[in-house]
Design an enzyme around this catalytic site. Structure first.
Site, short mmCIF file in Angstrom:
data_model
loop_
_atom_site.label_atom_id
_atom_site.label_comp_id
_atom_site.label_asym_id
_atom_site.label_seq_id
_atom_site.Cartn_x
_atom_site.Cartn_y
_atom_site.Cartn_z
N SER A 92 -9.32 1.99 2.97
CA SER A 92 -8.41 2.72 2.11
C SER A 92 -7.40 1.84 1.36
O SER A 92 -6.71 2.30 0.46
CB SER A 92 -7.61 3.73 2.95
OG SER A 92 -6.84 3.05 3.95
N LYS A 133 0.83 -1.21 0.00
CA LYS A 133 0.00 0.00 0.00
C LYS A 133 0.87 1.25 0.00
O LYS A 133 1.84 1.35 0.75
CB LYS A 133 -0.91 -0.03 1.23
CG LYS A 133 -1.88 1.14 1.35
CD LYS A 133 -2.72 0.97 2.60
CE LYS A 133 -3.73 2.08 2.80
NZ LYS A 133 -4.57 1.86 4.01
N SER A 165 -10.14 -0.07 6.97
CA SER A 165 -9.43 0.01 5.70
C SER A 165 -8.91 -1.30 5.15
O SER A 165 -8.48 -1.36 4.00
CB SER A 165 -8.25 0.98 5.84
OG SER A 165 -8.70 2.29 6.07
#
Length: 416
Positions: free
Chosen positions: A138, A68, A162
């Site tokens: 996210s 990420k 997330s």
């Protein structure tokens, strides 16, 4: 061509260990799948043109890994999905968690899409399980890259929902680690008391393979041979669970009971609702201080993130302290309950992934467990009548990932 084709980490590791494939061949499979699907999935910010899989050591043996883009990977900028970081310099070193995954034998293949600073404003990624629907956020790109079979393993982070919500939406498995389990050095966070590491794989057995490699836990410790004892959490007082997910929770009750588990009703539904309300107070207050530099440039941020930071800056110290006390009191009660049960099991998201890519869905059903710092496994497998994925989450004791993965694997088999 189906976009949803998760790649089993367990099978790949077995193939690598027995010589039926090589790290170079696994990398080429990853690259080929990315070439095939990335024009539609759009999970990647940047790919490493020449990851060094040949010299990888450790039990994962060169497995390609998605990271990420709020997490530092040496040689690549960490742009956090924000125009504020468009010209960021390359990181000089890996984040601590990336170092840990490298030591286990994983090799970063590139950086995956994140919402802006891991909050609500989405990137371009679509959901491979339901194209045209949000993959959640996210950790959007990491979840989608695993769901599409672009990589068998990808890391994310969670401050509210997330990791858990994208796993539920994309029909893959995830583990959110206990708060503080690994350092967050090299991670651009939002809330020191909430930020946790997580990762995705095709199924819970794949999560267990990764955890065994990461922590040197014997694989036998991650297997559950007997039915479990679980508390069934409906989240009814929170008021966000739709009919499809409500039916899925009752399906879980029925199947686990038929498989021999003890399934009792969770007795603290209202307490969890109170913690759910306290979590955003802590998150906003800490984010305004953690991201003070970005707050000063709020005019260049997405409105959801700017509003979070403004709200946090205006939150009184007393309100923050009250929220922290609510969480601490609940922690003692939930810890006591989990002494007698293997997990708390309930909905991982309010329902299936919403249509469109302009929003990432509601994290309400992860807020309390994140505030309490507990590990969470998302179990895929259930779908609604239209075929959209509905994930189930299992919540375990703090630093009880070994036992939780064993329970999660048993739940997955009972639901299959």
């Amino acid at each position: 061509m189906s976009l949803w084709q998760p790649w089993s980490l367990r099978e790949l590791v077995e193939e690598l260990a027995t010589g039926r494939t090589t790290a170079a061949a696994a990398l080429e499979r990853s690259r080929a799948r990315i070439r095939e699907t990335e024009p539609e999935v759009r999970a990647w910010v940047v790919q490493d043109p020449a990851p060094d899989v040949a010299s990888a050591t450790g039990p994962l043996g060169g497995v390609p890994l998605g990271v990420k883009d709020i997490i530092d990977v040496a040689g690549f900028p960490t742009r956090c999905g924000s125009q504020l970081r468009a010209d960021a310099a390359a990181a000089g070193a890996d984040a601590a968690i990336v170092n840990a995954w490298r030591a286990a034998g994983a090799v970063p293949a590139g950086k995956t899409v994140t919402t802006e600073f891991a909050y609500f404003s989405p990137g371009p990624t679509t959901n491979p399980a339901v194209p045209g629907h949000t993959p959640g956020g996210s950790s959007s790109g990491s979840a989608a890259a695993v769901a599409a079979g672009q990589v068998p393993l990808a890391v994310g982070s969670q401050t509210a929902g997330s990791v858990t919500r994208p796993a539920s939406y994309c029909a893959v498995a995830s583990l959110v680690m206990s708060h503080g389990r690994y350092p967050v050095d090299g991670v651009v966070g939002l809330s020191p008391n909430l930020d946790s590491h997580g990762y995705y794989a095709a199924g819970v057995s794949d999560l267990a393979v990764a955890w065994s490699a990461l922590t040197a836990t014997p694989s036998a410790a991650l297997e559950k041979a007997r039915p479990g004892r679980v508390l069934l959490w409906t989240a009814e007082p929170i008021g966000v669970v739709d009919d499809d997910m409500g039916e899925a929770v009752e399906t879980v009750r029925k199947r686990l009971t038929e498989a021999g588990a003890v399934v009792d009703d969770f007795p603290e539904e209202q307490l969890v609702a109170e913690v759910t309300a306290a979590q955003p107070v802590v998150m906003a207050y800490e984010a305004a201080r953690e991201r003070a530099e970005e707050l000063s440039a709020a005019g260049r941020l997405s409105e959801p993130l700017a509003q979070l930071l403004r709200t946090g800056a205006a939150t009184a110290d007393g309100d923050y302290a009250t929220a922290r006390r609510t969480i601490a009191a609940a922690s003692a009660r939930i810890t006591d309950l989990l002494m007698s049960y293997d997990a708390i099991v309930g909905p991982a998201a309010p329902g299936a992934a919403p249509a469109g890519l302009s929003a990432t869905g509601d994290p309400a059903l992860s807020r309390a467990w994140q505030a309490l710092g507990l590990p969470v496994v998302t179990v895929p497998g259930l779908r609604n009548a239209a075929g959209l994925p509905l994930g189930i989450q299992a919540v375990g004791r703090w630093r009880g990932e070994d036992a939780l993965l064993a329970t999660g694997g048993w739940i997955e088999s009972a639901l299959s």
